[in-house]
Write an enzyme that holds these catalytic residues in place. Structure first.
Site, short mmCIF file in Angstrom:
data_model
loop_
_atom_site.label_atom_id
_atom_site.label_comp_id
_atom_site.label_asym_id
_atom_site.label_seq_id
_atom_site.Cartn_x
_atom_site.Cartn_y
_atom_site.Cartn_z
N GLU A 53 0.80 -1.22 0.00
CA GLU A 53 0.00 0.00 0.00
C GLU A 53 0.84 1.27 0.00
O GLU A 53 0.31 2.36 -0.18
CB GLU A 53 -0.94 -0.01 1.21
CG GLU A 53 -2.03 -1.07 1.09
CD GLU A 53 -2.93 -1.15 2.31
OE1 GLU A 53 -2.50 -0.70 3.38
OE2 GLU A 53 -4.05 -1.67 2.18
N GLU B 213 7.39 -21.80 8.26
CA GLU B 213 7.78 -20.89 9.33
C GLU B 213 8.79 -21.54 10.28
O GLU B 213 9.48 -20.86 11.03
CB GLU B 213 6.57 -20.42 10.13
CG GLU B 213 5.97 -21.46 11.04
CD GLU B 213 4.81 -20.91 11.85
OE1 GLU B 213 4.86 -21.05 13.08
OE2 GLU B 213 3.86 -20.36 11.26
#
EC number: 4.2.1.126
Length: 321
Positions: A97, A128
């Protein structure tokens, strides 16, 4: 802190993580499946309210993170978010963004998620557990001492994130850790340690809930605050907004009209003139248009003046007037 000696194909030891704040059972939602639908909504609303006080409790750490990030980006550094699962997705979202909001180059703020772009829409949670995966990600992006790396791990123990931060420190980068567990439960060696303590989740262990919400709030503040410090905001207007579609064109015109005495038609004409630059900035620029209007400079002169002030419109205007 997780050991850097873990082999690349190792997973984090199954060491009873139930003691972690994010894994504990919330007594206020113990009968969740017996509540009415409205009562379920009310429980979530009460719990989500805790995110605001959690942000307030780390205000100084967030301010420090903003100042550190702005200092590095001002010198040509980059801001990286790195995480896995929900934490990684939130980092990628915040990074994505920045270009439309602040007209930043895509490389200035980047999100890295374990598993790459596929993990944005399909779970790759097993990745992860690879410390070496985080190390490799930092190496692949050629992180240097100019850069800032924000490791995001709601539960605090993600080996991928710990590996990335350890490698970043080796390279001299500024390191920031965002987590929702106290330091006493998970310790880590970083420059800025931010603990967003919102307590156990409504749905035990589901850190996409309060932990995800408070992480999004913290990232909003971190990236926006950094851009304010970099001069990409005038007052509370996003003067570096990228004019790339009808909505953003309308926003650009409203900003110009709000900050000047121009009509919408005059603002549109000024915005078009702002693109007439020979300095490689041939795009419509609200910031350049405002400086042109206030000073009478042409686009190239405005660019040069802004460059002298590292893009800070208020400082450039002050010098010209």
């Amino acid at each position: 802190m997780t050991s850097p000696d873990l082999p690349s194909d190792s997973v984090h030891p199954a060491d009873h993580r139930g003691h972690l704040l994010t894994e504990q059972v919330n007594p206020d939602s113990a009968n969740l499946d017996q509540l009415s639908t409205l009562e379920i909504v009310d429980v979530f609303n009460r719990e989500d309210a805790k995110t605001i006080s959690a942000i307030a409790s780390v205000r100084q750490a967030l301010a420090t993170a903003i100042d550190r990030a702005a200092d590095q980006l001002r010198q040509g550094g980059r801001l990286f978010y790195i995480g896995a699962g929900t934490s990684g997705r939130l980092g990628v979202l915040d990074a994505a963004e920045c270009p439309p909001t602040f007209c930043t180059p895509p490389e200035m703020v980047q999100g890295i998620i374990a598993g790459g772009s596929e993990a944005l829409v399909r779970s790759s949670e097993g990745l992860e557990d690879r410390w070496e995966g985080g190390v490799d990600a930092i190496a692949d992006h050629h992180v240097s001492a100019l850069d800032v790396v924000v490791g995001i791990a709601a539960g605090g123990t993600t080996p991928y994130v710990h590996g990335a931060l350890a490698e970043s420190r080796k390279r001299g980068a500024t390191t920031i850790f965002l987590s929702c567990v106290p330091k006493a439960q998970v310790d880590i060696d970083v420059d800025v340690d931010i603990r967003l303590l919102v307590g156990p989740e409504v749905l035990a262990g589901s850190t996409r809930l309060k932990a995800g919400t408070v992480t999004k709030l913290a990232l909003n503040i971190l990236s926006t605050g950094t851009m304010v410090r970099l001069g990409k905001v005038y007052g509370n207007r996003m003067i570096d907004v990228a004019v790339t579609n009808a909505k953003l064109h309308d926003r650009a015109l409203r900003i110009l009209c709000d900050l000047t005495d121009l009509t919408r038609e005059q603002a549109d004409e000024l915005l078009e003139k702002s693109a007439a630059s020979d300095l490689g900035s041939a795009h419509r620029s609200v910031k350049r248009a405002l400086l042109m209007h206030w000073t009478g400079l042409n686009p190239d002169q405005s660019d040069r003046l802004l460059s002298r002030h590292q893009g800070n419109l208020r400082q450039a205007r002050h010098e010209a007037l």
